[in-house]
Design a protein around this motif. Structure first.
Motif, short mmCIF file in Angstrom:
data_model
loop_
_atom_site.label_atom_id
_atom_site.label_comp_id
_atom_site.label_asym_id
_atom_site.label_seq_id
_atom_site.Cartn_x
_atom_site.Cartn_y
_atom_site.Cartn_z
N ASP A 61 0.83 -1.20 0.00
CA ASP A 61 0.00 0.00 0.00
C ASP A 61 0.87 1.26 0.00
N PRO A 62 0.55 2.23 -0.85
CA PRO A 62 1.35 3.46 -0.89
C PRO A 62 0.97 4.44 0.22
N TRP A 63 1.97 5.08 0.79
CA TRP A 63 1.81 6.13 1.79
C TRP A 63 2.62 7.34 1.36
N MET A 64 2.22 8.48 1.83
CA MET A 64 3.04 9.68 1.67
C MET A 64 3.39 10.23 3.05
N ILE A 65 4.67 10.51 3.24
CA ILE A 65 5.15 11.20 4.43
C ILE A 65 5.45 12.63 4.01
N PHE A 66 5.00 13.60 4.80
CA PHE A 66 5.18 15.00 4.40
C PHE A 66 5.30 15.89 5.63
N CYS A 67 5.71 17.12 5.39
CA CYS A 67 5.92 18.10 6.46
C CYS A 67 4.81 19.15 6.46
N LYS A 68 4.33 19.48 7.65
CA LYS A 68 3.52 20.68 7.83
C LYS A 68 4.46 21.75 8.34
N GLU A 69 4.50 22.86 7.63
CA GLU A 69 5.60 23.81 7.80
C GLU A 69 5.53 24.64 9.08
N TRP A 70 6.73 24.97 9.53
CA TRP A 70 6.87 25.83 10.70
C TRP A 70 6.22 27.20 10.48
N VAL A 71 6.10 27.64 9.22
CA VAL A 71 5.50 28.96 8.96
C VAL A 71 4.05 29.01 9.42
N GLN A 72 3.43 27.84 9.58
CA GLN A 72 2.05 27.78 10.02
C GLN A 72 1.91 27.30 11.46
N VAL A 73 2.80 26.41 11.89
CA VAL A 73 2.64 25.80 13.22
C VAL A 73 3.81 26.08 14.16
N GLU A 74 4.83 26.79 13.68
CA GLU A 74 6.05 27.14 14.43
C GLU A 74 6.92 25.91 14.73
N ASP A 75 6.38 24.92 15.44
CA ASP A 75 7.12 23.68 15.68
C ASP A 75 6.74 22.71 14.57
N GLY A 76 7.59 22.67 13.52
CA GLY A 76 7.27 21.91 12.32
C GLY A 76 6.86 20.49 12.62
N GLU A 77 5.90 19.97 11.85
CA GLU A 77 5.33 18.65 12.11
C GLU A 77 5.57 17.71 10.94
N MET A 78 5.62 16.41 11.26
CA MET A 78 5.75 15.37 10.24
C MET A 78 4.51 14.49 10.27
N TYR A 79 3.97 14.20 9.07
CA TYR A 79 2.73 13.45 8.96
C TYR A 79 2.88 12.29 7.97
N ALA A 80 2.00 11.30 8.14
CA ALA A 80 1.85 10.21 7.18
C ALA A 80 0.39 10.12 6.77
N VAL A 81 0.16 9.83 5.50
CA VAL A 81 -1.21 9.61 5.02
C VAL A 81 -1.17 8.49 3.99
N PRO B 233 -4.47 12.62 7.66
CA PRO B 233 -3.06 12.46 7.99
C PRO B 233 -2.85 12.16 9.47
N VAL B 234 -1.82 11.36 9.76
CA VAL B 234 -1.47 10.97 11.13
C VAL B 234 -0.21 11.72 11.54
N LEU B 235 -0.28 12.43 12.67
CA LEU B 235 0.90 13.15 13.17
C LEU B 235 1.93 12.15 13.67
N LEU B 236 3.17 12.26 13.18
CA LEU B 236 4.24 11.35 13.56
C LEU B 236 5.13 11.94 14.66
N PHE B 237 5.57 13.18 14.47
CA PHE B 237 6.37 13.85 15.49
C PHE B 237 6.49 15.33 15.15
N ARG B 238 7.01 16.09 16.10
CA ARG B 238 7.33 17.50 15.91
C ARG B 238 8.85 17.67 15.92
#
Length: 294
Positions: free
Chosen positions: A136-156, A169-174
């Motif tokens: 099954d294909p997944w994408m891992i991507f970043c939610k940028e610090w410009v929006q959340v300050e403490d940048g986040e990593m997600y999987a979907v 999307p599932v939050l993986l870590f900050r």
């Protein structure tokens, strides 16, 4: 023909195609990576990782294309007989997204496949494809610090045709969870997440390379999935892999079987260039060979 030091790319990505005995290099075109209308994406091809033919204009946006700047971090994958490019796109007043382009050949021409795989109101970038043990294909991507300050990593999880997400999307870590991530700004509360890339180790551990701002500039480190799945949970390594102002890395194998890392370094515009390091994998660790960065 060009050598890597001649190619002004950020965020390098190398696709090794044994069927063609060629390597294909993609990246963010350095000349207008930050400002001005985006040119598109170029590719270079090589048989030895030393001499590169190009640039090959693998994507040029049509007149009605929605995005006009910040074409970043193209990654190309062979999937069900075609080539899919995951890349970041931006337009004035519209959040940055990871979209997908498609082509019948690795050198293009690529055309739009999916406008966005990321939530429409999120500022996102650097989507990378990972195929799990079930195919099954997944994408891992970043939610940028410009929006959340403490940048986040997600999987979907993605649909099999790579046209859209399945579920939320599932939050993986900050970014601040890594001890080697250094906050910036007046209150030191801005943490960068950048350039994820997943790799299954020889000991079956699933690791993620990603980049952030460190003590000595742009820094590349590893997180490890405790479950062995892209959903995590993820634990950060105590020490980074590369510390001397270079990053946004990915791993590939040469046709001779050597594991290699490519990053851009330094992280200073306009001096950034693709760099390749051979990697030793031993006892669950990755070590850069021929590197004095640590």
């Amino acid at each position: 023909m060009h050598r890597l030091e001649d190619i002004h790319f950020r965020d390098p990505y190398i696709l090794a195609l044994p069927s063609r005995k060629k390597y294909y290099l993609y990246g963010s075109i350095g000349q207008n990576v930050w400002s001005g209308p985006a040119i598109g994406f170029d590719a270079y091809e090589s048989e030895d990782l030393v001499h590169w033919h190009g640039p090959i204009p693998c994507f040029r946006p049509p007149a009605d294309f929605w995005s006009d700047h910040h074409y970043w971090a193209p990654e190309v994958y062979e999937w069900e007989g075609r080539y899919y490019m995951f890349a970041s796109f931006k337009a004035e007043g519209i959040p940055r997204v990871t979209g997908v382009l498609v082509a019948d050949q690795p050198e293009g021409p690529f055309t739009l496949w999916s406008r966005s795989l990321t939530p429409p109101d999120w500022e996102c970038l650097d989507g990378t494809l990972y195929v799990d043990d079930h195919g099954d294909p997944w994408m891992i991507f970043c939610k940028e610090w410009v929006q959340v300050e403490d940048g986040e990593m997600y999987a979907v999880r993605l649909t099999p045709d790579l046209k859209g997400p399945i579920g939320q999307p599932v939050l993986l870590f900050r970014a601040s969870e890594a001890s080697w991530s250094i906050g910036s700004g007046e209150q030191h509360n801005r943490y960068v997440t950048d350039g994820p890339f997943l790799y299954r180790m020889q000991n079956n551990e699933l690791v993620m390379m990603w980049s952030t701002t460190g003590q000595d500039g742009y820094t590349l480190g590893l997180a490890r999935s405790i479950s062995g799945k892209p959903q995590g949970p993820w634990k950060q390594d105590d020490s980074p892999l590369f510390t001397k102002n270079g990053g946004h890395g990915m791993l590939f194998r040469t046709f001779e079987g050597q594991l290699c890392l490519t990053i851009h370094a330094p992280n200073d515009h306009p001096n950034e260039r693709p760099v390749i390091f051979p990697i030793q994998e031993k006892d669950g660790q990755l070590k850069l060979l021929d590197d004095d960065s640590k």
